[in-house]
Design a protein around this motif. Sequence first.
Motif, PDB file in Angstrom:
ATOM      1  N   PHE A 105      48.475  47.143  38.341  1.00 16.71           N
ATOM      2  CA  PHE A 105      49.243  47.078  37.284  1.00 16.71           C
ATOM      3  C   PHE A 105      48.585  46.647  35.944  1.00 16.71           C
ATOM      4  CE2 PHE A 105      52.001  46.384  40.882  1.00 16.71           C
ATOM      5  CZ  PHE A 105      52.919  47.223  40.544  1.00 16.71           C
ATOM      6  N   ASN A 106      47.441  46.734  35.841  1.00 14.49           N
ATOM      7  CA  ASN A 106      46.547  46.385  34.897  1.00 14.49           C
ATOM      8  C   ASN A 106      46.863  47.117  33.348  1.00 14.49           C
ATOM      9  OD1 ASN A 106      44.224  45.017  33.644  1.00 14.49           O
ATOM     10  ND2 ASN A 106      43.536  47.145  33.210  1.00 14.49           N
ATOM     11  N   THR A 107      47.275  48.189  33.555  1.00 14.59           N
ATOM     12  CA  THR A 107      47.831  49.175  32.319  1.00 14.59           C
ATOM     13  C   THR A 107      49.007  48.609  31.872  1.00 14.59           C
ATOM     14  OG1 THR A 107      46.751  51.114  33.178  1.00 14.59           O
ATOM     15  CG2 THR A 107      48.317  51.575  31.489  1.00 14.59           C
ATOM     16  N   ASP A 108      49.889  47.902  32.662  1.00 10.95           N
ATOM     17  CA  ASP A 108      51.214  47.400  32.118  1.00 10.95           C
ATOM     18  C   ASP A 108      50.832  46.142  31.144  1.00 10.95           C
ATOM     19  OD1 ASP A 108      53.532  48.519  33.860  1.00 10.95           O
ATOM     20  OD2 ASP A 108      51.883  48.487  35.128  1.00 10.95           O
ATOM     21  N   PHE A 109      49.640  45.621  31.358  1.00 12.78           N
ATOM     22  CA  PHE A 109      49.321  44.469  30.421  1.00 12.78           C
ATOM     23  C   PHE A 109      48.504  44.985  29.158  1.00 12.78           C
ATOM     24  CE2 PHE A 109      50.506  42.196  34.210  1.00 12.78           C
ATOM     25  CZ  PHE A 109      50.924  40.991  33.674  1.00 12.78           C
ATOM     26  N   THR A 110      47.715  45.694  29.654  1.00 14.83           N
ATOM     27  CA  THR A 110      46.682  46.204  28.535  1.00 14.83           C
ATOM     28  C   THR A 110      47.029  47.046  27.162  1.00 14.83           C
ATOM     29  OG1 THR A 110      45.839  48.064  29.856  1.00 14.83           O
ATOM     30  CG2 THR A 110      44.668  45.865  29.916  1.00 14.83           C
ATOM     31  N   GLU A 111      48.017  47.797  27.755  1.00 13.04           N
ATOM     32  CA  GLU A 111      48.862  48.655  26.770  1.00 13.04           C
ATOM     33  C   GLU A 111      49.616  48.054  25.921  1.00 13.04           C
ATOM     34  OE1 GLU A 111      52.904  49.888  29.295  1.00 13.04           O
ATOM     35  OE2 GLU A 111      51.310  51.524  28.767  1.00 13.04           O
ATOM     36  N   LYS A 112      49.804  46.786  25.950  1.00 10.03           N
ATOM     37  CA  LYS A 112      50.434  45.713  25.164  1.00 10.03           C
ATOM     38  C   LYS A 112      49.676  44.873  24.606  1.00 10.03           C
ATOM     39  CE  LYS A 112      55.206  46.487  26.886  1.00 10.03           C
ATOM     40  NZ  LYS A 112      56.456  45.948  27.438  1.00 10.03           N
ATOM     41  N   LEU A 113      48.273  44.965  24.689  1.00  5.93           N
ATOM     42  CA  LEU A 113      47.065  44.135  24.256  1.00  5.93           C
ATOM     43  C   LEU A 113      47.221  42.776  24.903  1.00  5.93           C
ATOM     44  CD1 LEU A 113      47.292  45.136  20.366  1.00  5.93           C
ATOM     45  CD2 LEU A 113      45.971  46.109  22.296  1.00  5.93           C
ATOM     46  N   TRP A 114      47.763  42.851  26.038  1.00  3.30           N
ATOM     47  CA  TRP A 114      47.915  41.350  26.897  1.00  3.30           C
ATOM     48  C   TRP A 114      46.524  41.756  27.852  1.00  3.30           C
ATOM     49  CZ3 TRP A 114      53.584  42.418  28.176  1.00  3.30           C
ATOM     50  CH2 TRP A 114      54.426  41.973  26.969  1.00  3.30           C
ATOM     51  N   ASN A 115      46.567  40.768  28.763  1.00  2.00           N
ATOM     52  CA  ASN A 115      45.320  40.451  29.604  1.00  2.00           C
ATOM     53  C   ASN A 115      45.836  40.170  31.065  1.00  2.00           C
ATOM     54  OD1 ASN A 115      44.355  39.236  26.847  1.00  2.00           O
ATOM     55  ND2 ASN A 115      42.757  40.495  27.917  1.00  2.00           N
ATOM     56  N   LEU A 116      45.146  40.773  32.066  1.00  2.00           N
ATOM     57  CA  LEU A 116      45.362  40.680  33.555  1.00  2.00           C
ATOM     58  C   LEU A 116      44.123  40.137  34.105  1.00  2.00           C
ATOM     59  CD1 LEU A 116      47.444  40.526  35.787  1.00  2.00           C
ATOM     60  CD2 LEU A 116      46.961  43.054  36.076  1.00  2.00           C
ATOM     61  N   ILE A 117      44.168  38.945  34.669  1.00  5.56           N
ATOM     62  CA  ILE A 117      42.817  38.434  35.220  1.00  5.56           C
ATOM     63  C   ILE A 117      42.957  38.471  36.723  1.00  5.56           C
ATOM     64  CG2 ILE A 117      41.412  36.260  35.227  1.00  5.56           C
ATOM     65  CD1 ILE A 117      42.212  35.817  32.429  1.00  5.56           C
ATOM     66  N   ASN A 118      41.806  38.791  37.383  1.00  6.79           N
ATOM     67  CA  ASN A 118      41.723  38.517  38.894  1.00  6.79           C
ATOM     68  C   ASN A 118      41.436  36.992  39.123  1.00  6.79           C
ATOM     69  OD1 ASN A 118      41.646  39.605  41.694  1.00  6.79           O
ATOM     70  ND2 ASN A 118      39.621  38.770  41.467  1.00  6.79           N
ATOM     71  N   TYR A 119      42.324  36.500  39.931  1.00  2.00           N
ATOM     72  CA  TYR A 119      42.066  34.968  40.343  1.00  2.00           C
ATOM     73  C   TYR A 119      41.394  35.189  41.819  1.00  2.00           C
ATOM     74  CZ  TYR A 119      43.306  30.031  42.019  1.00  2.00           C
ATOM     75  OH  TYR A 119      43.242  28.977  42.404  1.00  2.00           O
ATOM     76  N   ASP A 120      40.333  34.089  41.693  1.00  5.68           N
ATOM     77  CA  ASP A 120      39.675  33.786  42.953  1.00  5.68           C
ATOM     78  C   ASP A 120      39.124  32.476  43.013  1.00  5.68           C
ATOM     79  OD1 ASP A 120      37.878  33.908  45.136  1.00  5.68           O
ATOM     80  OD2 ASP A 120      36.519  35.518  44.345  1.00  5.68           O
ATOM     81  N   GLU A 121      39.656  31.862  44.168  1.00  7.80           N
ATOM     82  CA  GLU A 121      39.544  30.330  44.346  1.00  7.80           C
ATOM     83  C   GLU A 121      37.917  29.949  44.400  1.00  7.80           C
ATOM     84  OE1 GLU A 121      41.576  28.576  46.961  1.00  7.80           O
ATOM     85  OE2 GLU A 121      43.566  28.726  45.998  1.00  7.80           O
ATOM     86  N   SER A 122      37.093  30.985  44.913  1.00 11.37           N
ATOM     87  CA  SER A 122      35.734  30.626  45.174  1.00 11.37           C
ATOM     88  C   SER A 122      34.847  31.017  44.043  1.00 11.37           C
ATOM     89  CB  SER A 122      35.202  31.449  46.342  1.00 11.37           C
ATOM     90  OG  SER A 122      35.429  33.082  45.859  1.00 11.37           O
ATOM     91  N   SER A 123      35.373  31.343  42.839  1.00 12.64           N
ATOM     92  CA  SER A 123      34.717  31.997  41.667  1.00 12.64           C
ATOM     93  C   SER A 123      35.214  31.206  40.389  1.00 12.64           C
ATOM     94  CB  SER A 123      34.484  33.259  41.632  1.00 12.64           C
ATOM     95  OG  SER A 123      34.091  33.604  40.349  1.00 12.64           O
ATOM     96  N   ALA A 124      34.163  31.014  39.333  1.00 14.21           N
ATOM     97  CA  ALA A 124      34.753  30.504  38.271  1.00 14.21           C
ATOM     98  C   ALA A 124      34.925  31.623  37.114  1.00 14.21           C
ATOM     99  CB  ALA A 124      33.903  29.300  37.663  1.00 14.21           C
ATOM    100  N   GLU A 125      34.673  32.825  37.581  1.00 19.36           N
ATOM    101  CA  GLU A 125      34.986  33.945  36.516  1.00 19.36           C
ATOM    102  C   GLU A 125      36.438  34.192  35.781  1.00 19.36           C
ATOM    103  OE1 GLU A 125      34.368  38.750  36.310  1.00 19.36           O
ATOM    104  OE2 GLU A 125      33.683  37.502  38.204  1.00 19.36           O
ATOM    105  N   TRP A 126      37.524  33.819  36.556  1.00 16.33           N
ATOM    106  CA  TRP A 126      38.757  33.891  36.052  1.00 16.33           C
ATOM    107  C   TRP A 126      38.801  32.654  34.931  1.00 16.33           C
ATOM    108  CZ3 TRP A 126      42.116  29.522  36.253  1.00 16.33           C
ATOM    109  CH2 TRP A 126      41.878  28.623  37.185  1.00 16.33           C
TER     110      TRP A 126
END
Length: 331
Positions: free
Chosen positions: A104-125
């Motif tokens: 579903f990434n495109t549903d966000f990016t086509e409207k200039l929004w963002n979709l982030i992958n959440y991972d409890e073991s990482s601080a990247e999100w």
Amino acid sequence: MIKILVIDDYKVKRDKIINSITTYHDILPENITQATCVKDGRRELYNQHFDLMILDLVLPIEEGGECDAINCIKFLKEISINPSINPPIHIVGISGYKDKVSEFNTDFTEKLWNLINYDESSAEWEDKLNSLIFHLLKTRQQFLQASFSTQSGAIIQQLEHNQLPNTILGFNWSEVANGLANIVEKSLIIPSKFSNGSKAKNVNLTNIKISSEYDFQNLIHLILRPWIPSVEAENIAIIFDGNTKNADFSIKGNSLIIEAKYIDTTGKKNDVLKTLDGLANFYSKNANVKALLFLILINKKVEIDKHKIETEFSKNTSPSITVKVIYNELE
């Protein structure tokens, strides 16, 4: 201050998001609203305006209902078409399901929004989310400043167009300092242009005289009070390295400091000019001081290059420094 809506049915993730925001940004918890499902999020958007909505990709329609990414995508479409909803300025999707993020990434990016992958073991999100918020805060501030500048300019133009008096001193402390300097200068010149006339029995303008620095300070106080009733005289502006400095006048918790000097001899001229830089440096130790205004009254017998002094000593620094040299018309 921006307002944020966080919609997520998983309390642990919701708490982590909010804690990250309040830790890394100057955003208070009371400016963050929480919702746990599409229905609650919709209700918040009916009633409030938000700068940012952080939206879990896999949500239930109602609390306790079945979680599905389709619910979120339909909600996003509803936000765009439902006139009763106040759309957020920006939307960030977040999900711990990597496959759903890809799908579903495109549903966000086509409207200039963002979709982030959440991972409890990482601080990247967390890094990605905070980077987006930093950008939003900076962009919003620039927009507000530009918008305010445009609106304030339009207000002044409208006053001039309708030949109405403009009593606006300025929109920052440097402008206020210049505005007050011009008021003091005009106030000292205008009395000399009045005629008492035959009907002015109780007003004798010949008695208005300035012959000392104390006279000058008293007159400034009288002139400024109608414009800024809160102006304080002889207020302690700063205590630095055991030295206390009382400002001649201070405004709004020392945001603007005014020093008034009277030069009636060549020797006094040299003394005053030597102190200008010292005073500016001294007041710069007080973080509250946003602007300094030095009003220098000159006896007309003293030779001085008015424009040179104003140009050399006035500085667009922090705090800003405005120097106004005024010839004494009330000797």
